[in-house]
Write a protein that holds these residues in place. Structure first.
Motif, PDB file in Angstrom:
ATOM      1  N   PHE A  53       0.802  -1.171   0.149  1.00 49.01           N
ATOM      2  CA  PHE A  53       0.053  -0.106  -0.060  1.00 49.01           C
ATOM      3  C   PHE A  53       0.790   1.271   0.074  1.00 49.01           C
ATOM      4  CE2 PHE A  53      -3.650  -2.553   2.224  1.00 49.01           C
ATOM      5  CZ  PHE A  53      -4.247  -2.651   0.870  1.00 49.01           C
ATOM      6  N   LYS A  57       0.951   3.915  -2.931  1.00 46.51           N
ATOM      7  CA  LYS A  57       0.693   5.378  -2.795  1.00 46.51           C
ATOM      8  C   LYS A  57       1.562   6.117  -3.047  1.00 46.51           C
ATOM      9  CE  LYS A  57      -2.794   6.396  -1.401  1.00 46.51           C
ATOM     10  NZ  LYS A  57      -3.859   7.207  -1.871  1.00 46.51           N
ATOM     11  N   LYS A  58       2.897   6.006  -2.688  1.00 39.78           N
ATOM     12  CA  LYS A  58       3.934   6.665  -3.055  1.00 39.78           C
ATOM     13  C   LYS A  58       4.079   7.106  -4.379  1.00 39.78           C
ATOM     14  CE  LYS A  58       8.852   6.511  -3.947  1.00 39.78           C
ATOM     15  NZ  LYS A  58       9.925   5.693  -3.806  1.00 39.78           N
ATOM     16  N   ASP A  60       1.679   6.848  -6.972  1.00 38.97           N
ATOM     17  CA  ASP A  60       0.558   7.372  -7.177  1.00 38.97           C
ATOM     18  C   ASP A  60       0.743   9.114  -6.936  1.00 38.97           C
ATOM     19  OD1 ASP A  60      -1.998   8.164  -8.154  1.00 38.97           O
ATOM     20  OD2 ASP A  60      -2.835   8.277  -6.126  1.00 38.97           O
ATOM     21  N   LEU A  61       1.444   9.360  -5.452  1.00 36.27           N
ATOM     22  CA  LEU A  61       1.523  10.749  -5.448  1.00 36.27           C
ATOM     23  C   LEU A  61       2.612  11.447  -6.193  1.00 36.27           C
ATOM     24  CD1 LEU A  61       1.224  10.572  -1.453  1.00 36.27           C
ATOM     25  CD2 LEU A  61      -0.183  11.533  -3.003  1.00 36.27           C
ATOM     26  N   SER A 102      -8.653  13.060   0.741  1.00 30.23           N
ATOM     27  CA  SER A 102      -7.436  12.453   1.517  1.00 30.23           C
ATOM     28  C   SER A 102      -6.139  12.768   0.988  1.00 30.23           C
ATOM     29  CB  SER A 102      -7.568  10.804   1.195  1.00 30.23           C
ATOM     30  OG  SER A 102      -7.161  10.616  -0.104  1.00 30.23           O
ATOM     31  N   VAL A 103      -6.090  13.729   0.065  1.00 34.30           N
ATOM     32  CA  VAL A 103      -4.704  14.222  -0.373  1.00 34.30           C
ATOM     33  C   VAL A 103      -4.841  15.880  -0.132  1.00 34.30           C
ATOM     34  CG1 VAL A 103      -3.194  14.889  -2.203  1.00 34.30           C
ATOM     35  CG2 VAL A 103      -4.466  12.593  -2.189  1.00 34.30           C
ATOM     36  N   SER A 217      -0.868  12.341   1.745  1.00 32.41           N
ATOM     37  CA  SER A 217      -2.016  11.409   1.947  1.00 32.41           C
ATOM     38  C   SER A 217      -2.098  10.709   3.125  1.00 32.41           C
ATOM     39  CB  SER A 217      -1.946  10.385   0.569  1.00 32.41           C
ATOM     40  OG  SER A 217      -2.992   9.340   0.802  1.00 32.41           O
ATOM     41  N   ASP A 219      -4.624   8.698   4.087  1.00 34.41           N
ATOM     42  CA  ASP A 219      -5.776   7.410   4.116  1.00 34.41           C
ATOM     43  C   ASP A 219      -5.076   6.104   4.258  1.00 34.41           C
ATOM     44  OD1 ASP A 219      -4.663   7.340   1.734  1.00 34.41           O
ATOM     45  OD2 ASP A 219      -6.464   6.951   0.683  1.00 34.41           O
ATOM     46  N   ILE A 220      -3.679   5.880   4.621  1.00 34.52           N
ATOM     47  CA  ILE A 220      -3.148   4.517   4.675  1.00 34.52           C
ATOM     48  C   ILE A 220      -3.585   3.904   5.819  1.00 34.52           C
ATOM     49  CG2 ILE A 220      -1.002   3.314   5.247  1.00 34.52           C
ATOM     50  CD1 ILE A 220      -1.310   4.339   2.327  1.00 34.52           C
TER      51      ILE A 220
END
Length: 537
Positions: A53, A57-58, A60-61, A102-103, A217, A219-220
């Motif tokens: 995750f 997420k990293k 994606d950001l 969430s961002v 972010s 939401d992790i």
């Protein structure tokens, strides 16, 4: 009523001790729960899942930050040769990005001053809905405790690959890397205590860094918590299935073995003579096979004990007859001391009885030794034709000495080379006993014929050894009785005390232990025939 409740509780406790006091039951429960425990611990730790995750997420950001950084560079930077960032245009561009809830996006100047924050530019109010006031369920408490214990206990043992992919560092360290023209990512906790993934990228005009864009972010934890909660029903079902299967295995394995052990103890203590376990013996598995084997062993044991008791009674009866005759002769001799003729007759009777006793004792000793030999001596493969022929050859001296019937061998297998699996000593005694028995009934000029033939019982090839005499034959009602111990119904004129009545009984015993059989029949041309049938290899 209270006494009944105490009795019920005591019964439950006793059953619990029987189940969990069994080593097999504990092994069953342990083996079923071991894999399940590993599953639960792995699911609760979720280290690998968190790592994937965090990395996803990293990435994606980073992708979003690069796109947004290019937008800021094109719409909010200008100037030559010293480029700068227009703060108003930067805030407007950041407000137009419409980032997810969430961002959170932040734009900093090259001096580290905060220019714009997406939360404030979009007039977003951070609202956290309060849960309804209620006591947590017992299942929730257990799940939370187990999760915290698993994370604290096993989290340090498993490499934190998520932490390797996204390092834990301060914002100042992250900002310094981005200001130098690189991309920086880190994970840390924000001012509200939430775990966040932060990515900072430079905002460049041509090649000059005029600011830094940071995307965060938070939401992790929510995603991991949701995944963990989704696993709870499956874990519950797995626990239930493991408990049910463990119980079934205990009932199906440990309980029958316990009943079998109790039944064996009853047999050993003399309470009963058989294993009365019909439900266990009807099982079509290894436990059923074990119960059947133990039942057959017990029946064979008591049959052997009963046979020995009958044998002891028969021995006592047979020994008492000559002893009674000897005592009577001795008492009579005291009264006829002056009659030499009577004394001579009495001495002859005593001598015959002593010979009879000697014969009985010798045959009883041989029978006992034979039984021990059958259980101890291993079997071997014998060429039955050569074996029988060698035994018959030992009777060749009868024809030379005269006065007794001759013995002849006929091999009618046409060179089949039949082989049987057996013990040489006992099988040799079978043939010798049958030949000796035939000689005792044959006339002096007669012939005893030993014949070897090949037979078949279903798919099994057999070796048929028959011994024929030319005597008076056997009464039809005695064809089976002659194999009883101490049966000595002989024709008139036979020598008294020469036969103990154990020879044919020994023959039948040896044939049975070699998976064969023996029977007697009368020949149409006169005389008797004894046939031994043994399975051939």
């Amino acid at each position: 009523m209270a006494r009944q409740d105490k009795s019920d509780k005591r019964g439950i406790q006793e059953r619990g001790k029987q189940v969990f006091g069994s080593r097999i039951a504990r092994l069953i429960f342990a083996s079923n729960l071991a894999g399940l425990a590993i599953l639960i611990v792995g699911a609760m730790v979720l280290n690998e899942m968190r790592a994937s995750f965090v990395v996803a997420k990293k990435q994606d950001l980073v992708g979003q930050a690069q796109v947004f950084s290019n937008l800021l560079a094109e719409g909010a930077t200008f100037g030559q040769p010293q480029p700068v960032m227009d703060e108003d245009l930067a805030r407007a561009t950041l407000a137009d990005l419409s980032l997810p809830v969430s961002v959170r996006g932040k734009v900093y100047s090259a001096d580290g001053e905060l220019i714009g924050d997406s939360y404030f530019l979009s007039d977003r109010v951070i609202v956290s809905a309060l849960p309804p006031i209620q006591e947590p369920s017992q299942l929730s408490k257990i799940g939370r405790s187990l999760s915290e214990w698993a994370v604290s206990t096993f989290g340090a043992l498993i490499p934190n690959r998520g932490g390797d992919a996204v390092r834990t560092q301060t914002f100042q360290q992250e900002f310094t890397v981005a200001l130098g023209g690189g991309e920086a990512a880190s994970q840390r906790f924000n001012d509200r205590g939430q775990r966040i993934i932060s990515v900072s990228v430079p905002v460049q005009h041509v090649s000059a860094v005029v600011g830094v864009l940071t995307l965060e972010s938070n939401d992790i934890d929510d995603i991991i918590r949701a995944e963990r909660a989704a696993l709870i029903p499956f874990i519950g079902v797995a626990v239930l299935v493991a408990m049910i299967t463990s119980g079934l295995l205990t009932v199906g394995i440990a309980s029958p073995l316990r009943r079998l052990a109790r039944a064996a103890d009853d047999v050993g203590s003399g309470t009963t003579q058989t294993l009365d376990l019909p439900k266990v013996t009807r099982r079509r598995d290894e436990i059923g096979a074990l119960a059947n084997s133990m039942q057959q062993m017990t029946e064979a044991l008591f049959e052997r004990i009963t046979s020995n008791e009958r044998f002891a009674a028969d021995v006592a009866h047979e020994l008492k007859n000559p002893l009674t005759s000897i005592r009577s002769a001795v008492e009579t001799a005291e009264r006829v001391k002056d009659n030499p003729e009577a004394m001579q007759k009495l001495h002859k009777v005593i001598a015959q009885d002593v010979g009879r006793l000697d014969r009985l004792i010798t045959d009883i000793s041989n029978a006992s030794r034979l039984e021990a030999e059958i259980t101890r001596v291993p079997t071997e493969t014998l060429n039955i034709s050569r074996f029988v022929e060698d035994i018959v050859s030992t009777y060749e001296h009868l024809a030379l000495d005269g006065g007794r019937a001759t013995v002849a061998f006929r091999d009618e297998t046409m060179g089949a080379g039949l082989r049987v699996r057996g013990r040489e000593g006992p099988l040799g005694q079978v043939i010798r006993n049958l030949i000796d028995n035939a000689l005792s009934f044959s006339p002096e000029t007669g012939t005893v014929t030993v014949r070897l033939e090949q037979g078949r019982v279903g798919p099994q090839t057999t070796a048929l050894i028959s011994v024929e005499d030319e005597g008076p034959g056997i009464p039809e009602d005695k064809l089976e009785k002659i194999f009883d111990r101490f049966y000595t119904d002989r024709p008139k004129g036979s020598a008294f005390g020469k036969n103990s009545g154990l020879g044919l009984s020994i023959v039948q015993q040896i044939a049975t232990t070699h998976m064969g059989r023996v029977w007697a029949e009368n020949r149409s041309e006169g005389g008797a025939r004894f046939v031994v049938e043994l399975p051939a290899i």
